[in-house]
Design a protein around this motif. Structure first.
Motif, PDB file in Angstrom:
ATOM      1  N   ALA A 127       0.800  -1.290  -0.215  1.00 53.47           N
ATOM      2  CA  ALA A 127      -0.090   0.008   0.054  1.00 53.47           C
ATOM      3  C   ALA A 127       0.960   1.140  -0.018  1.00 53.47           C
ATOM      4  O   ALA A 127       1.864   0.977   0.237  1.00 53.47           O
ATOM      5  N   GLY A 128       0.201   2.479  -0.471  1.00 55.60           N
ATOM      6  CA  GLY A 128       1.183   3.572  -0.515  1.00 55.60           C
ATOM      7  C   GLY A 128       2.042   3.934  -1.524  1.00 55.60           C
ATOM      8  O   GLY A 128       1.939   2.912  -2.576  1.00 55.60           O
ATOM      9  N   ARG A 129       2.654   4.840  -1.758  1.00 59.74           N
ATOM     10  CA  ARG A 129       3.820   4.928  -2.770  1.00 59.74           C
ATOM     11  C   ARG A 129       4.895   4.390  -2.467  1.00 59.74           C
ATOM     12  O   ARG A 129       5.460   4.202  -1.520  1.00 59.74           O
ATOM     13  N   THR A 130       4.990   3.716  -3.434  1.00 59.11           N
ATOM     14  CA  THR A 130       6.359   2.814  -3.561  1.00 59.11           C
ATOM     15  C   THR A 130       7.258   2.751  -4.883  1.00 59.11           C
ATOM     16  O   THR A 130       6.685   3.122  -5.989  1.00 59.11           O
ATOM     17  N   PRO A 131       8.619   2.721  -4.953  1.00 60.54           N
ATOM     18  CA  PRO A 131       9.313   2.878  -5.970  1.00 60.54           C
ATOM     19  C   PRO A 131       9.206   1.599  -7.029  1.00 60.54           C
ATOM     20  O   PRO A 131       8.557   0.684  -6.571  1.00 60.54           O
ATOM     21  N   TYR A 132       9.568   1.755  -8.142  1.00 64.88           N
ATOM     22  CA  TYR A 132       9.336   0.809  -9.144  1.00 64.88           C
ATOM     23  C   TYR A 132      10.246  -0.649  -8.654  1.00 64.88           C
ATOM     24  O   TYR A 132      11.283  -0.597  -8.179  1.00 64.88           O
ATOM     25  N   ASN A 133       9.735  -1.677  -8.782  1.00 70.04           N
ATOM     26  CA  ASN A 133      10.535  -2.887  -8.302  1.00 70.04           C
ATOM     27  C   ASN A 133      10.329  -4.007  -9.207  1.00 70.04           C
ATOM     28  O   ASN A 133       9.092  -4.533  -9.342  1.00 70.04           O
ATOM     29  N   ALA A 134      11.247  -4.611  -9.812  1.00 69.75           N
ATOM     30  CA  ALA A 134      11.319  -5.508 -10.809  1.00 69.75           C
ATOM     31  C   ALA A 134      11.961  -6.675 -10.233  1.00 69.75           C
ATOM     32  O   ALA A 134      12.946  -6.779  -9.319  1.00 69.75           O
ATOM     33  N   ASN A 135      11.277  -8.011 -10.481  1.00 73.24           N
ATOM     34  CA  ASN A 135      11.801  -9.316  -9.787  1.00 73.24           C
ATOM     35  C   ASN A 135      11.884 -10.230 -10.703  1.00 73.24           C
ATOM     36  O   ASN A 135      10.721 -10.362 -11.713  1.00 73.24           O
ATOM     37  N   ILE A 136      12.885 -11.012 -11.101  1.00 73.80           N
ATOM     38  CA  ILE A 136      13.027 -12.145 -12.101  1.00 73.80           C
ATOM     39  C   ILE A 136      13.468 -13.259 -11.094  1.00 73.80           C
ATOM     40  O   ILE A 136      14.558 -13.463 -10.594  1.00 73.80           O
ATOM     41  N   ASN A 137      12.629 -14.407 -11.542  1.00 78.71           N
ATOM     42  CA  ASN A 137      12.995 -15.546 -10.921  1.00 78.71           C
ATOM     43  C   ASN A 137      13.427 -16.979 -12.028  1.00 78.71           C
ATOM     44  O   ASN A 137      12.618 -16.833 -13.020  1.00 78.71           O
ATOM     45  N   PHE A 138      14.369 -17.655 -11.740  1.00 78.40           N
ATOM     46  CA  PHE A 138      14.398 -18.810 -12.694  1.00 78.40           C
ATOM     47  C   PHE A 138      14.929 -19.859 -11.605  1.00 78.40           C
ATOM     48  O   PHE A 138      15.631 -19.766 -10.904  1.00 78.40           O
ATOM     49  N   ASN A 139      13.931 -20.961 -12.094  1.00 79.82           N
ATOM     50  CA  ASN A 139      14.131 -22.487 -11.374  1.00 79.82           C
ATOM     51  C   ASN A 139      13.794 -23.625 -12.287  1.00 79.82           C
ATOM     52  O   ASN A 139      12.590 -23.595 -12.428  1.00 79.82           O
ATOM     53  N   GLY A 140      14.967 -24.316 -12.565  1.00 78.94           N
ATOM     54  CA  GLY A 140      14.626 -25.329 -13.514  1.00 78.94           C
ATOM     55  C   GLY A 140      14.003 -24.957 -14.802  1.00 78.94           C
ATOM     56  O   GLY A 140      14.653 -23.835 -15.573  1.00 78.94           O
ATOM     57  N   PHE A 144       8.651 -13.019 -14.432  1.00 76.68           N
ATOM     58  CA  PHE A 144       9.185 -11.691 -14.484  1.00 76.68           C
ATOM     59  C   PHE A 144       7.960 -10.943 -13.863  1.00 76.68           C
ATOM     60  O   PHE A 144       6.826 -11.201 -13.981  1.00 76.68           O
ATOM     61  N   SER A 145       8.259  -9.795 -13.080  1.00 76.63           N
ATOM     62  CA  SER A 145       7.250  -9.069 -12.632  1.00 76.63           C
ATOM     63  C   SER A 145       7.537  -7.677 -12.469  1.00 76.63           C
ATOM     64  O   SER A 145       9.032  -7.434 -12.307  1.00 76.63           O
ATOM     65  N   LEU A 146       6.719  -6.680 -12.350  1.00 75.48           N
ATOM     66  CA  LEU A 146       7.287  -5.226 -12.076  1.00 75.48           C
ATOM     67  C   LEU A 146       6.015  -4.649 -11.441  1.00 75.48           C
ATOM     68  O   LEU A 146       5.001  -4.667 -11.647  1.00 75.48           O
ATOM     69  N   THR A 147       6.251  -3.920 -10.090  1.00 74.82           N
ATOM     70  CA  THR A 147       5.376  -3.246  -9.425  1.00 74.82           C
ATOM     71  C   THR A 147       5.786  -1.875  -9.030  1.00 74.82           C
ATOM     72  O   THR A 147       6.876  -1.480  -9.271  1.00 74.82           O
ATOM     73  N   LYS A 148       4.721  -1.039  -8.767  1.00 78.18           N
ATOM     74  CA  LYS A 148       4.939   0.261  -8.536  1.00 78.18           C
ATOM     75  C   LYS A 148       3.606   0.963  -7.958  1.00 78.18           C
ATOM     76  O   LYS A 148       2.489   0.534  -8.386  1.00 78.18           O
ATOM     77  N   GLY A 149       3.835   1.652  -6.908  1.00 77.69           N
ATOM     78  CA  GLY A 149       2.693   2.422  -5.984  1.00 77.69           C
ATOM     79  C   GLY A 149       2.820   3.749  -6.392  1.00 77.69           C
ATOM     80  O   GLY A 149       3.957   4.476  -6.207  1.00 77.69           O
ATOM     81  N   VAL A 150       1.661   4.374  -6.725  1.00 75.11           N
ATOM     82  CA  VAL A 150       1.587   5.800  -7.014  1.00 75.11           C
ATOM     83  C   VAL A 150       0.554   6.567  -6.392  1.00 75.11           C
ATOM     84  O   VAL A 150      -0.492   5.976  -5.914  1.00 75.11           O
ATOM     85  N   GLU A 151       0.772   7.671  -5.879  1.00 78.60           N
ATOM     86  CA  GLU A 151      -0.129   8.563  -5.224  1.00 78.60           C
ATOM     87  C   GLU A 151      -1.260   9.348  -6.075  1.00 78.60           C
ATOM     88  O   GLU A 151      -0.842   9.889  -7.161  1.00 78.60           O
ATOM     89  N   LEU A 152      -2.587   9.212  -6.064  1.00 84.01           N
ATOM     90  CA  LEU A 152      -3.620   9.719  -6.868  1.00 84.01           C
ATOM     91  C   LEU A 152      -3.808  11.070  -6.521  1.00 84.01           C
ATOM     92  O   LEU A 152      -4.583  11.808  -7.282  1.00 84.01           O
ATOM     93  N   GLY A 153      -3.316  11.473  -5.501  1.00 81.83           N
ATOM     94  CA  GLY A 153      -3.657  12.965  -5.116  1.00 81.83           C
ATOM     95  C   GLY A 153      -4.796  13.346  -4.263  1.00 81.83           C
ATOM     96  O   GLY A 153      -6.051  12.338  -4.454  1.00 81.83           O
ATOM     97  N   GLY A 154      -4.883  14.126  -3.340  1.00 84.43           N
ATOM     98  CA  GLY A 154      -6.251  14.634  -2.684  1.00 84.43           C
ATOM     99  C   GLY A 154      -6.728  13.414  -1.919  1.00 84.43           C
ATOM    100  O   GLY A 154      -5.689  13.002  -1.059  1.00 84.43           O
ATOM    101  N   LYS A 155      -7.956  12.991  -1.742  1.00 87.53           N
ATOM    102  CA  LYS A 155      -8.198  12.054  -0.994  1.00 87.53           C
ATOM    103  C   LYS A 155      -8.559  10.721  -1.725  1.00 87.53           C
ATOM    104  O   LYS A 155      -9.105   9.564  -1.025  1.00 87.53           O
TER     105      LYS A 155
END
Length: 324
Positions: free
Chosen positions: A275-288, A293-304
């Motif tokens: 929850a909340g504002r978070t930086p870009y976070n990339a995750n890469i997994n290899f197993n067998g 591959f995943s990418l996450t980001k939390g942004v503020e919408l402003g106001g309420k």
């Protein structure tokens, strides 16, 4: 005549002694910061190390003599304050912050013995959460260390479960507090409730099978052109459908928990997303033969409007990399 010579002789001798004492006192006063290091029995500690530092940077270091005395030059008398650290082998290190007004006085330092002997220890239990006394929590750091492809990879680390290689080729359902298989395992898995941010994820309205009342369990499967539909009707929820990239914590309640989570019979899995504002976070997994591959980001919408967390991922699994 002889008395006059004797008089001048004593006067000269007195002046010589006075000058010697004055020189000694001046030398002592010119020494600046000085002190004595003792043990708890009042005996001087030789070869103790005294260090002067300012804002974490070491300025000078001295070693005590046979009388436990250390002395620094007058170069540091202009500082408003300075940190003195005294250490000795098998003794507890002491750190003292000296003010400018304390430079002229002799600093007395008593070092206690280092001992592995424990004092009385009082052990008290603390409940980490209010959902259940038997719950286990996986925080974000633990989830990241596991490098999980699915929620099942995290839950396999619970006490009493078998750690296996990631399997994305078949449905994954969780059973808690049982070693049963077959239909009994299905009943157990169906009694485990899964909540994401307080909302229960239900599979009870699944229509990917025929009715149990007319077909029975073995005849309820819906067959496609080549194989049956891989679904978990009457068996809880497929854990492969829950992405891991946006999860902040996982709490597992084994057994009966609080009434706020409904009528689950075998346990509950409480998932809290980021929850909340978070930086870009990339995750890469290899197993067998599996990759994720995943990418996450939390942004503020402003106001309420608060914040919005967005995550996207791609997972590919090959059951036989040598052939396919």
């Amino acid at each position: 005549m002889k008395r006059t010579i004797a008089k001048y002789f004593y006067i000269g001798l007195f002046s010589l002694v006075a000058n010697f004492i004055a020189s000694a006192l001046c030398a002592q006063n010119a020494g600046g910061i000085h002190g004595r290091v003792e043990d708890t029995q009042g005996k001087p500690l030789q070869f103790a190390t005294a260090k002067l530092s300012l804002d974490g940077a070491e300025l000078a270091s001295k070693t005590t003599n046979a009388n436990g005395i250390f002395e620094f030059s007058s170069d540091f008398l202009g500082l408003d304050s300075i940190t003195l650290e005294i250490s000795h082998v098998n003794k507890a290190t002491q750190t003292i912050v000296l003010k400018k007004a304390e430079y002229a006085s002799v600093v007395k330092v008593v070092l206690a013995n280092l001992s592995l002997t424990l004092n009385d220890v009082v052990v008290t239990g603390t409940i980490k959460n209010q959902n259940s006394a038997s719950s286990i929590v996986f925080d974000e750091e633990a989830i990241r260390q596991l490098q999980a492809f699915s929620l099942m990879d995290v839950l396999n680390t619970l006490p009493g479960r078998k750690t296996v290689a990631p399997d994305l080729q078949s449905p994954q359902t969780i059973t808690l507090r049982t070693s049963s298989g077959g239909a009994d395992a299905m009943n157990n898995s169906f009694g485990v409730a899964i909540f994401i941010d307080g909302i229960r994820i239900s599979n009870e309205t699944d229509m990917q099978s025929r009715g149990l009342s007319s077909r029975g369990l073995s005849g309820s499967y819906v067959f496609g052109l080549h194989q049956s539909v891989l679904d978990v009707t009457y068996n809880g929820f497929d854990l492969r459908d829950i992405p891991m990239s946006n999860i902040a914590s996982i709490e597992v309640i084994q057994g009966v928990g609080t009434a706020r989570y409904g009528d689950f019979t075998n346990g509950a899995i409480l998932i809290t997303t980021k929850a909340g504002r978070t930086p870009y976070n990339a995750n890469i997994n290899f197993n067998g033969g599996s990759s994720s591959f995943s990418l996450t980001k939390g942004v503020e919408l402003g106001g309420k409007f608060g914040a919005l967390n967005i995550s996207g991922g791609y997972t590919n699994s090959n059951d036989d990399p040598e052939i396919n």
